[in-house]
Design an enzyme around this catalytic site. Sequence first.
Site, mmCIF file in Angstrom:
data_model
loop_
_atom_site.group_PDB
_atom_site.id
_atom_site.type_symbol
_atom_site.label_atom_id
_atom_site.label_comp_id
_atom_site.label_asym_id
_atom_site.label_seq_id
_atom_site.Cartn_x
_atom_site.Cartn_y
_atom_site.Cartn_z
ATOM 1 N N LYS A 1 30.632 77.370 36.246
ATOM 2 C CA LYS A 1 31.909 76.952 36.840
ATOM 3 C C LYS A 1 32.764 78.146 37.256
ATOM 4 C CE LYS A 1 34.263 76.094 32.417
ATOM 5 N NZ LYS A 1 33.290 76.870 31.610
ATOM 6 N N ARG B 1 41.027 72.637 28.127
ATOM 7 C CA ARG B 1 39.854 72.502 27.258
ATOM 8 C C ARG B 1 40.072 71.461 26.173
ATOM 9 N NH1 ARG B 1 37.686 77.944 28.293
ATOM 10 N NH2 ARG B 1 35.751 78.321 27.196
ATOM 11 N N ARG C 1 21.041 80.252 29.507
ATOM 12 C CA ARG C 1 21.914 80.949 30.469
ATOM 13 C C ARG C 1 22.959 81.803 29.757
ATOM 14 N NH1 ARG C 1 24.263 77.233 35.307
ATOM 15 N NH2 ARG C 1 22.357 76.429 36.190
ATOM 16 N N ARG D 1 29.130 90.584 26.423
ATOM 17 C CA ARG D 1 30.327 89.892 25.948
ATOM 18 C C ARG D 1 30.289 89.710 24.437
ATOM 19 N NH1 ARG D 1 32.429 84.980 29.628
ATOM 20 N NH2 ARG D 1 32.862 84.231 27.536
ATOM 21 N N ARG E 1 30.626 77.644 20.333
ATOM 22 C CA ARG E 1 31.309 77.296 21.587
ATOM 23 C C ARG E 1 30.766 75.987 22.167
ATOM 24 N NH1 ARG E 1 30.416 82.197 25.059
ATOM 25 N NH2 ARG E 1 31.692 81.197 26.634
HETATM 26 P P1 AMP Z 1 35.678 81.498 28.612
HETATM 27 O O1 AMP Z 1 35.612 82.822 29.275
HETATM 28 O O2 AMP Z 1 36.373 80.453 29.441
HETATM 29 O O3 AMP Z 1 34.337 81.022 28.122
HETATM 30 O O4 AMP Z 1 36.598 81.668 27.317
HETATM 31 C C1 AMP Z 1 36.237 82.565 26.277
HETATM 32 C C2 AMP Z 1 36.995 82.194 25.000
HETATM 33 O O5 AMP Z 1 38.419 82.272 25.241
HETATM 34 C C3 AMP Z 1 36.782 80.771 24.510
HETATM 35 O O6 AMP Z 1 35.600 80.647 23.721
HETATM 36 C C4 AMP Z 1 38.052 80.523 23.712
HETATM 37 O O7 AMP Z 1 38.010 81.182 22.455
HETATM 38 C C5 AMP Z 1 39.105 81.233 24.562
HETATM 39 N N1 AMP Z 1 39.678 80.315 25.575
HETATM 40 C C6 AMP Z 1 39.562 80.409 26.941
HETATM 41 N N2 AMP Z 1 40.208 79.411 27.548
HETATM 42 C C7 AMP Z 1 40.766 78.669 26.560
HETATM 43 C C8 AMP Z 1 41.540 77.486 26.540
HETATM 44 N N3 AMP Z 1 41.875 76.850 27.681
HETATM 45 N N4 AMP Z 1 41.939 77.012 25.332
HETATM 46 C C9 AMP Z 1 41.612 77.627 24.197
HETATM 47 N N5 AMP Z 1 40.869 78.732 24.126
HETATM 48 C C10 AMP Z 1 40.436 79.261 25.293
#
Ligand code: AMP
Length: 191
Positions: free
Chosen positions: A15, A90, A125, A135, A146
């Site tokens: 996404k 989320r 992936r 990361r 996650r």
């Molecule tokens: P992402 O890059 O979107 O996979 O986000 C990495 C991490 O950031 C997630 O596993 C959460 O710990 C935190 N995170 C990102 N977006 C959110 C959100 N909308 N609400 C809560 N935690 C978030």
Amino acid sequence: MPVYLVFFGPPGSGKGTQASRLANTLGVPQISTGDLLRDHVSRGTELGKTAKPIMESGALVPDDLVTAMLKDRLLMEDAAGGALFDGYPRTLPQAEALEGLLASTGSGISAVLFIDVPDEVITGRILKRAELEGRADDTQDAVRERLRVYREKTAPLARHYEAAGLLVTIDGNRGVDEVAEDVRRVASGRS
Ligand code: AMP
């Protein structure tokens, strides 16, 4: 009327890639809360210090903190014509907060693009991306967590958006270009 599109799907669904491509096409910013949080972590802000261990565990950063950060981002000038949300909302409270934020300026979400990818494809992936990008939140345990959090807290949003008539499901288990073509078609029909 500004265009606000939500990109929704499991971690590793692509996404972020799709939001970034469409953002270039439409000339509106991609707002990734994950990227914004990683920026706070690397700058060592208070929010970053709070978020770091939570992100490393695969859990979610508290709704109020993420929503306040998103609200500030939406106020920036480049988002005046709309935005593509990547990784937000989320949770249901975040979805309600987003609706409130947009309604306060007389607008709303145009569509929610659900990038659908089967579970077994996802895990492979994400682990591959972890290797490529290094990361810190992509260790095996964090990936598992996650995905669990996604299923428990985020996946139910599909029903919420379906009920609102906003959900569009896109088969994400194809090449990036094919998915992008569908995304572009949906976006032009909805904006
Ligand atoms: P992402 O890059 O979107 O996979 O986000 C990495 C991490 O950031 C997630 O596993 C959460 O710990 C935190 N995170 C990102 N977006 C959110 C959100 N909308 N609400 C809560 N935690 C978030």
